[in-house]
Design an enzyme around this catalytic site. Structure first.
Site, PDB file in Angstrom:
ATOM      1  N   GLU A   3       0.824  -1.214   0.000  1.00  0.00           N
ATOM      2  CA  GLU A   3       0.000   0.000   0.000  1.00  0.00           C
ATOM      3  C   GLU A   3       0.861   1.268   0.000  1.00  0.00           C
ATOM      4  O   GLU A   3       0.432   2.324   0.457  1.00  0.00           O
ATOM      5  CB  GLU A   3      -0.981  -0.015   1.176  1.00  0.00           C
ATOM      6  CG  GLU A   3      -2.007  -1.130   1.046  1.00  0.00           C
ATOM      7  CD  GLU A   3      -3.377  -0.808   1.613  1.00  0.00           C
ATOM      8  OE1 GLU A   3      -3.635   0.348   1.985  1.00  0.00           O
ATOM      9  OE2 GLU A   3      -4.215  -1.736   1.664  1.00  0.00           O
ATOM     10  N   HIS A  47      -5.146   2.361   0.620  1.00  0.00           N
ATOM     11  CA  HIS A  47      -4.443   3.264  -0.295  1.00  0.00           C
ATOM     12  C   HIS A  47      -4.332   2.609  -1.660  1.00  0.00           C
ATOM     13  O   HIS A  47      -3.959   1.449  -1.761  1.00  0.00           O
ATOM     14  CB  HIS A  47      -3.027   3.563   0.216  1.00  0.00           C
ATOM     15  CG  HIS A  47      -3.019   4.050   1.631  1.00  0.00           C
ATOM     16  ND1 HIS A  47      -3.177   3.190   2.697  1.00  0.00           N
ATOM     17  CD2 HIS A  47      -2.900   5.289   2.141  1.00  0.00           C
ATOM     18  CE1 HIS A  47      -3.160   3.901   3.816  1.00  0.00           C
ATOM     19  NE2 HIS A  47      -2.994   5.174   3.507  1.00  0.00           N
ATOM     20  N   LYS A  63     -10.301   5.669   6.652  1.00  0.00           N
ATOM     21  CA  LYS A  63      -9.466   6.545   5.810  1.00  0.00           C
ATOM     22  C   LYS A  63      -9.190   5.874   4.470  1.00  0.00           C
ATOM     23  O   LYS A  63      -8.852   4.687   4.421  1.00  0.00           O
ATOM     24  CB  LYS A  63      -8.130   6.824   6.514  1.00  0.00           C
ATOM     25  CG  LYS A  63      -7.121   7.576   5.643  1.00  0.00           C
ATOM     26  CD  LYS A  63      -5.685   7.424   6.156  1.00  0.00           C
ATOM     27  CE  LYS A  63      -4.704   7.879   5.090  1.00  0.00           C
ATOM     28  NZ  LYS A  63      -3.296   7.563   5.426  1.00  0.00           N
TER      29      LYS A  63
END
Length: 252
Positions: free
Chosen positions: A86, A143, A170
């Site tokens: 990531e 991510h 997130k």
């Protein structure tokens, strides 16, 4: 919408909070970076432990965490090992990754840990529970440094994080076009207005996505990452400039 309070900082109300990343490779680097950060205007200090050379030695990691805590005494400390897959600097096995995060929780030195969504549901759930037992908050993250998924997929991932017990979901994605930035912002609004019962953090990376780092309060992202020295991801801007823009948007 409930807020998340870490030390005296309330995430999820007012202007988005500024997170900065400390990325020293040695304990000497970690200390000098922390000293350099002491005068900077930010809200949360993220220690990117994947940059730390001795990451597989728990004693060294905890010694460094203690050094950071001695220098930055008043700000929440976020412990983050970003995996290589990531965008991080090193790779650990799932077992090593979970053990590292549990050691951070046990230390009493950190206020928050970052847990990657795709670590595995059982491991993530158990580690969230463990963190919460020790009054440590969890930012759950995902991510994509290559592309921007469809808005529905972004929302689905954020909802999954919420279901797994994240205090703050997130996601950070890479735009290939300007329209990709709008996709991320659209997903943020949809999540924030329809599904979120807690703060979320979203961003579109690189120079193309920089508006997403500034306009979080407009679209529903509760925190943003800025740079004191070296950016930890493409598109980050200086904390001083970031605070100015966030304040302008907050007061408008």
């Amino acid at each position: 919408m409930k807020t998340v309070t870490v030390r005296d900082l309330v995430v999820g109300e007012g202007a988005p909070k500024i997170i900065v990343s400390l990325m020293g490779k040695t304990i000497t680097d970690v200390k000098s970076e922390a000293l350099a950060y002491r005068e900077a205007d930010f809200d949360i200090l993220e220690w990117r432990v994947d940059h730390f050379a001795n990451v597989t030695t728990a004693e060294s990691v905890l010694e460094a965490a203690g050094a950071i805590r001695e220098i930055i005494t008043d700000k929440p400390l976020l412990f983050t090992f970003r995996s290589a897959k990531e965008g991080g600097e090193q790779a650990l096995t799932t077992g090593q990754y979970i053990d590292l995060n549990r050691a951070a929780v046990d230390s009493g030195l950190v206020d928050m840990i970052d847990l990657e969504l795709f670590t595995g549901d059982d491991e993530v759930k158990a580690t969230v529970g463990y963190a919460h037992q020790h009054n440590v908050a969890v930012i759950m993250s995902n991510h994509d440094f290559h592309k921007t998924p469809a808005a529905e997929e972004i929302v689905q991932r954020l909802r999954k994080m919420q279901e797994l017990g994240a205090d703050i979901p997130k996601i950070a994605v890479m735009p290939q076009t300007k329209a990709d930035v709008l996709t991320l912002l659209t997903a943020t609004v949809e999540m924030q207005e329809r599904y979120a019962d807690r703060p979320i953090i979203t961003m579109s990376m690189s120079k193309t996505g920089v508006i997403s780092r500034l306009a979080g309060e407009v679209f529903g992202s509760a925190a943003t990452f800025g740079a004191v020295k070296k950016a930890s991801a493409p598109g980050q801007i200086s904390v001083a400039d970031l605070r100015t823009v966030l304040t302008i948007l907050h007061q408008a």
